[in-house]
Motif scaffolding. Structure first.
Motif, PDB file in Angstrom:
ATOM      1  N   PRO A   1      36.748  40.071  25.182  1.00 33.50           N
ATOM      2  CA  PRO A   1      36.212  40.307  26.532  1.00 33.50           C
ATOM      3  C   PRO A   1      35.394  41.592  26.606  1.00 33.50           C
ATOM      4  O   PRO A   1      35.711  42.584  25.968  1.00 33.50           O
ATOM      5  CB  PRO A   1      37.458  40.389  27.408  1.00 33.50           C
ATOM      6  N   VAL A   2      34.324  41.500  27.356  1.00 32.50           N
ATOM      7  CA  VAL A   2      33.489  42.662  27.629  1.00 32.50           C
ATOM      8  C   VAL A   2      33.812  43.077  29.058  1.00 32.50           C
ATOM      9  O   VAL A   2      33.679  42.283  29.982  1.00 32.50           O
ATOM     10  CB  VAL A   2      31.992  42.320  27.489  1.00 32.50           C
ATOM     11  N   GLY A   3      34.263  44.281  29.239  1.00 31.67           N
ATOM     12  CA  GLY A   3      34.654  44.718  30.571  1.00 31.67           C
ATOM     13  C   GLY A   3      36.050  44.234  30.913  1.00 31.67           C
ATOM     14  O   GLY A   3      36.890  44.031  30.045  1.00 31.67           O
ATOM     15  N   GLU A   4      36.287  44.008  32.181  1.00 30.12           N
ATOM     16  CA  GLU A   4      37.607  43.592  32.672  1.00 30.12           C
ATOM     17  C   GLU A   4      37.906  42.159  32.212  1.00 30.12           C
ATOM     18  O   GLU A   4      37.144  41.246  32.508  1.00 30.12           O
ATOM     19  CB  GLU A   4      37.620  43.657  34.198  1.00 30.12           C
ATOM     20  N   PRO A   5      39.016  41.933  31.454  1.00 30.00           N
ATOM     21  CA  PRO A   5      39.322  40.568  31.005  1.00 30.00           C
ATOM     22  C   PRO A   5      39.698  39.667  32.180  1.00 30.00           C
ATOM     23  O   PRO A   5      40.170  40.131  33.207  1.00 30.00           O
ATOM     24  CB  PRO A   5      40.494  40.739  30.052  1.00 30.00           C
ATOM     25  N   ARG A   6      39.472  38.379  32.009  1.00 34.01           N
ATOM     26  CA  ARG A   6      39.841  37.405  33.028  1.00 34.01           C
ATOM     27  C   ARG A   6      41.353  37.352  33.155  1.00 34.01           C
ATOM     28  O   ARG A   6      42.072  37.642  32.202  1.00 34.01           O
ATOM     29  CB  ARG A   6      39.319  36.025  32.660  1.00 34.01           C
ATOM     30  N   PRO A   7      41.877  36.933  34.324  1.00 32.63           N
ATOM     31  CA  PRO A   7      43.332  36.841  34.509  1.00 32.63           C
ATOM     32  C   PRO A   7      43.954  35.831  33.539  1.00 32.63           C
ATOM     33  O   PRO A   7      43.292  34.889  33.095  1.00 32.63           O
ATOM     34  CB  PRO A   7      43.481  36.358  35.955  1.00 32.63           C
ATOM     35  N   ASP A   8      45.241  36.021  33.226  1.00 36.17           N
ATOM     36  CA  ASP A   8      45.935  35.143  32.282  1.00 36.17           C
ATOM     37  C   ASP A   8      45.939  33.689  32.730  1.00 36.17           C
ATOM     38  O   ASP A   8      45.947  32.786  31.897  1.00 36.17           O
ATOM     39  CB  ASP A   8      47.373  35.614  32.070  1.00 36.17           C
TER      40      ASP A   8
END
Length: 82
Positions: free
Chosen positions: A47-54
């Motif tokens: 991930p680039v930046g904030e990862p997506r939610p689980d």
């Protein structure tokens, strides 16, 4: 162009690389969508930046393995002793 049609409850599978669309939902029920993506374990998402939610992106990286028995056999309902 082909427009797939089927009875209620039908499923359409296609590559996300195909240009696609659908008419507005005229049903009172929500449409369901499942996006399944498989990566080789050597190609883990970075991930680039904030990862997506689980709940959007699974973090499990264990490779898929074949089952010892057919999946349908694992669905057998337990019997109730009388």
């Amino acid at each position: 162009m082909t427009s797939p049609k089927g009875p209620a409850g039908s499923v359409v599978l296609f590559s996300p690389e195909i240009v696609h669309g659908s008419a507005p939902n005229m049903s009172p029920f929500a449409r369901r969508l499942l996006i399944a993506t498989y990566n080789d374990t050597a190609n883990l998402p970075q991930p680039v930046g904030e990862p997506r939610p689980d709940y959007v992106v699974c973090r499990a990286t264990e490779p898929l393995r074949p089952l010892d028995a057919p999946f349908s056999e694992t669905l057998a309902l337990p019997t109730v002793a009388s």
